[in-house]
Structure formats: structure tokens, C-alpha cells
Design an enzyme around this catalytic site. Structure first.
Site, PDB file in Angstrom:
ATOM      1  N   ASN A 115       0.833  -1.211   0.000  1.00  0.00           N
ATOM      2  CA  ASN A 115       0.000   0.000   0.000  1.00  0.00           C
ATOM      3  C   ASN A 115       0.856   1.245   0.000  1.00  0.00           C
ATOM      4  OD1 ASN A 115      -0.489   1.891   2.553  1.00  0.00           O
ATOM      5  ND2 ASN A 115       0.206  -0.103   3.309  1.00  0.00           N
ATOM      6  N   PHE A 119      -1.829   7.906   4.710  1.00  0.00           N
ATOM      7  CA  PHE A 119      -2.639   8.452   5.822  1.00  0.00           C
ATOM      8  C   PHE A 119      -3.865   9.244   5.382  1.00  0.00           C
ATOM      9  CE2 PHE A 119       1.544   9.134   8.442  1.00  0.00           C
ATOM     10  CZ  PHE A 119       1.674   7.782   8.642  1.00  0.00           C
ATOM     11  N   SER A 185       5.765   4.946   8.614  1.00  0.00           N
ATOM     12  CA  SER A 185       5.118   4.646   7.334  1.00  0.00           C
ATOM     13  C   SER A 185       6.043   5.072   6.195  1.00  0.00           C
ATOM     14  CB  SER A 185       3.792   5.394   7.222  1.00  0.00           C
ATOM     15  OG  SER A 185       3.368   5.374   5.869  1.00  0.00           O
ATOM     16  N   ASN A 187       5.043   5.916   3.320  1.00  0.00           N
ATOM     17  CA  ASN A 187       4.248   6.622   2.310  1.00  0.00           C
ATOM     18  C   ASN A 187       4.048   8.110   2.570  1.00  0.00           C
ATOM     19  OD1 ASN A 187       3.804   4.131   0.911  1.00  0.00           O
ATOM     20  ND2 ASN A 187       2.388   3.597   2.567  1.00  0.00           N
ATOM     21  N   THR A 188       4.728   8.639   3.573  1.00  0.00           N
ATOM     22  CA  THR A 188       4.701  10.083   3.820  1.00  0.00           C
ATOM     23  C   THR A 188       6.138  10.563   3.747  1.00  0.00           C
ATOM     24  OG1 THR A 188       2.710   9.993   5.190  1.00  0.00           O
ATOM     25  CG2 THR A 188       4.169  11.870   5.546  1.00  0.00           C
ATOM     26  N   LYS A 220       5.978   3.531  16.911  1.00  0.00           N
ATOM     27  CA  LYS A 220       5.945   2.424  15.943  1.00  0.00           C
ATOM     28  C   LYS A 220       7.107   2.577  14.973  1.00  0.00           C
ATOM     29  CE  LYS A 220       2.936  -0.092  12.768  1.00  0.00           C
ATOM     30  NZ  LYS A 220       1.557  -0.270  12.307  1.00  0.00           N
ATOM     31  N   ASN A 249       6.153  -1.643  11.281  1.00  0.00           N
ATOM     32  CA  ASN A 249       5.335  -1.151  10.168  1.00  0.00           C
ATOM     33  C   ASN A 249       5.648  -1.989   8.915  1.00  0.00           C
ATOM     34  OD1 ASN A 249       3.715   0.669   8.564  1.00  0.00           O
ATOM     35  ND2 ASN A 249       4.136   2.228  10.111  1.00  0.00           N
TER      36      ASN A 249
END
Ligand code: FMN
Length: 344
Positions: A115, A119, A185, A187-188, A220, A249
Site C-alpha cells: 500500500n 494516511f 510509514s 508513504n509520507t 511504531k 510497520n
């Protein structure tokens, strides 16, 4: 039942399937007798599954990982399905849209997902207000995951990032049993730089200072940290008296997949979850436990069956979480894993 529904859901693109699954949980969320029926079907948590950690009582050690219910739309339904605790969010101070589609992919040959959602959420204050109305009927511990708003850039002056996380923290802490600071994450942009000891120290130190009510605060971390980086962030956790660590993660690595390489390349960037992540997540849990003998450790990454959960607990985790197994094994995955864990 899920054996029948799964081919239908897997025939849809993953984002639509997720929306449909959330919609179908609507009746469970909003109608108490439906939840009671579900709990009766599922059966009560076995008393042997109980865990006490962070001053909280968990009916089972198998919880829902961050990211599934980002907007706290289905907490009562998820608890009724048999999760021993929930991590809602990740929320950010500023409401934000998902990254451009497609942003979620299945790798069925590996029972994995990739993915790059980034967020998407309605904003910490709004989500916390929604959850406040449901909280009393959830019945299991609930934590919120907080992340950095996309619009707030990481720069030499860290104060906008600190203010952004603090705003989320202050929104969710009053309605949470624990709060997870997500710095992992993929993705940021630049988020994972916050795992470095200096930046993590500034961020976690600030949140610990703002934590007047001493809500259990965890961080995390990514599976892609090397051992020295894990030790460094664990040092920050103990320096600021955090309650613990959620490990891990998703990974940006693509090792050991059965899915053909060109298919993986076509998917592109994002975080990989599911069984291929398990060996690394397990190793990270073991390292974190060695560094932090007294902290709470939540193991997550590729747990699909009781034997994976058992290995995580044996490696030092107090609790475990699942996300991808919920997609591949179905709505009762947490209950099944908790039952398998009790088998000798
Ligand atoms: C679609 C998707 C969205 C996710 N979103 C988040 C998130 O918002 N916050 C977070 O901390 N982790 C998020 N994760 C990571 C999971 O919480 C978990 O750490 C990871 O998927 C590994 O566990 P699993 O193998 O059981 O899925 C997401 C994972 C997936 C698959």
C-alpha cells in the site's frame, strides 16, 4: 462464510473491497443486538487469553493493527469480531486525501499487500469526536495512531512538525487507552527520518512533556531499521519514559516474494505487509525486547496463524497485531489466531 465472500471481494479492486467490507460492518457497528449476536457466534474470549500490559486489561493479545479503521468508523464492530484491542488511525492533525489511485495492491501468491495510501483521514479532532461517542460500547482497549500531516514539511526548524503531532496527540489522548506515534510509514515523505535518535528524541520528548495524564505512549518503528538504529530509538524510548514500542510497520524491501518480479515492479513504491515481512518483524521484536526489558512490546508484521503469534510472544512481545491476515483469513482472523495460540 468468508470462503464464499472472499472470491467476490478479491474480484474487486482492493480499495473497493475495503470500502465494501467497512460498509458491511455498518449494521454491526450501529445495532447493539447484531453485535451481541456476533459475540455469541464468535464465543467469549477464553480467560486464558487475558494479558495485562501498560496498566490495561486485554481480553486477548491479538489486536487490530493501525491503518484499517483510520477514521474510527467501526470500533464496536471490530471489537465484536474478536480483536483483543484496536489501534485506530493513523490520524493526522490536518484532514487529508489518499495518494493517487491505485494505492493498494494484493499479492495473492504471497498472501501479502502493498500500500501507498499515505494516511488518508478526516483529521484527528473530528475522528476523536466520532470515537468518543462509541467508546463506552467497545469493551476492549483502544489506542490511536498519530502521524505527520503531509502538508507540514520536515525542515531544520522542527517546531511545525512538533506542533502538528502535538495537535493530534491532544485530540486523541483524552479518548484513548494508549497512543502510538507513527514515524515509520514509508508513504509520507521524510516521515521515517523521525526515527533517527536526534529527531525521535525531540519529537518523543515533546510529546512526553505534553502527556500530563501519563497516557501510555508508544512509538511504531519500521522493519527497515538496522540493529544500531533500533538500539538508538530504544534508547530514546527509555530516556523519555515511553510505555513501549510497536514493531513493525510495513517494509520497503521486496525480498523473498513468490510473486513474479515484473509484477512486483509494476506495482511500484509502497509498504509491503503480510507473511514475507514476518522474519524481519520477529527479529526486530527480539532486538527491541533485549534493549528494553521492561517496556511493552507489540509485535506486528506477517502474523497469520497462532504459530506466528506464539513466535512473537516468545521473542518478547506482550501483545500482537494483525492487518493483512484480516484480509486473507477473514473477519474472524483475530479470534482464530487467539484460539490457535492456546493450543499446545
Ligand atoms: C492498507 C494498509 C494500510 C496501513 N495503514 C497504516 C497506518 O495508517 N498506520 C500504521 O501505523 N500502519 C499502517 N499499516 C501497517 C500495519 O499496521 C502493519 O504494521 C503492517 O501491515 C504489518 O502487519 P501485517 O503483516 O499483519 O499486515 C497499514 C497496512 C496496510 C496493509
Amino acid at each position: 462464510m468468508y470462503a464464499l465472500a472472499k472470491p467476490l471481494l478479491f474480484g474487486l479492486d482492493p480499495e473497493t473491497a475495503h470500502a465494501l467490507a467497512m460498509a458491511s460492518l455498518g449494521a454491526v457497528e450501529h445495532v447493539a443486538p447484531v453485535r451481541a449476536l456476533l459475540r455469541a457466534l464468535r464465543g467469549a474470549h477464553d480467560p486464558r487469553s487475558k494479558v495485562r500490559a501498560m496498566g490495561l486489561d486485554f481480553p486477548s493479545p491479538v489486536g487490530l493493527a493501525g491503518g484499517f479503521d483510520k477514521n474510527a468508523r467501526r470500533p464496536r464492530a471490530l471489537a465484536a469480531l474478536g480483536f483483543g484491542f484496536l489501534e485506530l488511525g493513523t490520524v493526522t492533525a490536518l484532514a487529508q486525501e489518499p495518494n493517487p489511485r491505485p494505492n493498494l495492491f494484493r499479492l495473492p501468491a504471497d498472501r501479502a499487500l502493498v500500500n501507498r495510501l499515505g494516511f488518508p483521514n478526516e483529521g484527528a479532532e473530528r475522528v476523536a469526536a466520532r470515537f468518543a461517542k462509541a467508546r463506552a460500547a467497545v469493551g476492549v482497549p483502544v489506542g490511536f495512531s498519530i502521524g505527520k500531516s503531509r502538508a507540514v514539511a520536515l525542515a531544520e526548524d522542527l517546531s511545525p512538525v512538533l506542533a502538528d503531532y502535538t495537535r493530534s496527540f491532544e485530540a486523541v489522548a483524552p479518548v484513548s487507552d494508549f497512543v502510538v506515534v507513527n514515524v515509520s510509514s514509508p508513504n509520507t515523505k521524510d516521515l521515517r527520518a523521525l526515527q533517527g535518535a536526534a529527531l525521535a528524541g525531540a519529537l518523543l520528548g515533546e510529546l512526553a512533556r505534553k502527556n500530563a495524564k501519563k497516557k501510555p505512549l508508544l512509538v511504531k518503528i519500521a522493519p527497515d531499521l538496522d540493529d544500531a538504529e533500533i538500539d538508538a530509538i530504544c534508547g530514546v524510548v527509555s530516556e523519555h519514559g515511553l510505555a513501549g514500542v510497536v514493531a513493525t510497520n510495513t517494509t520497503i524491501r521486496r525480498d523473498g516474494l513468490s510473486t513474479p518480479r515484473d509484477a512486483v515492479e509494476t506495482i511500484g513504491a509502497g509498504g509491503l505487509s503480510g507473511p514475507p515481512l514476518f522474519p524481519r518483524a520477529l527479529a526486530v521484536v527480539r532486538r527491541v525486547r533485549a534493549a528494553l526489558p521492561k517496556a511493552t512490546v507489540i509485535g506486528v508484521g506477517g502474523i497469520e496463524r497462532g504459530e506466528h503469534a506464539r513466535a512473537m510472544l516468545d521473542a518478547g512481545a506482550d501483545l500482537v497485531q494483525i492487518y493483512t491476515a484480516f484480509v486473507y483469513r477473514g473477519p474472524f482472523a483475530a479470534r482464530k489466531i487467539a484460539t490457535e495460540l492456546l493450543q499446545p
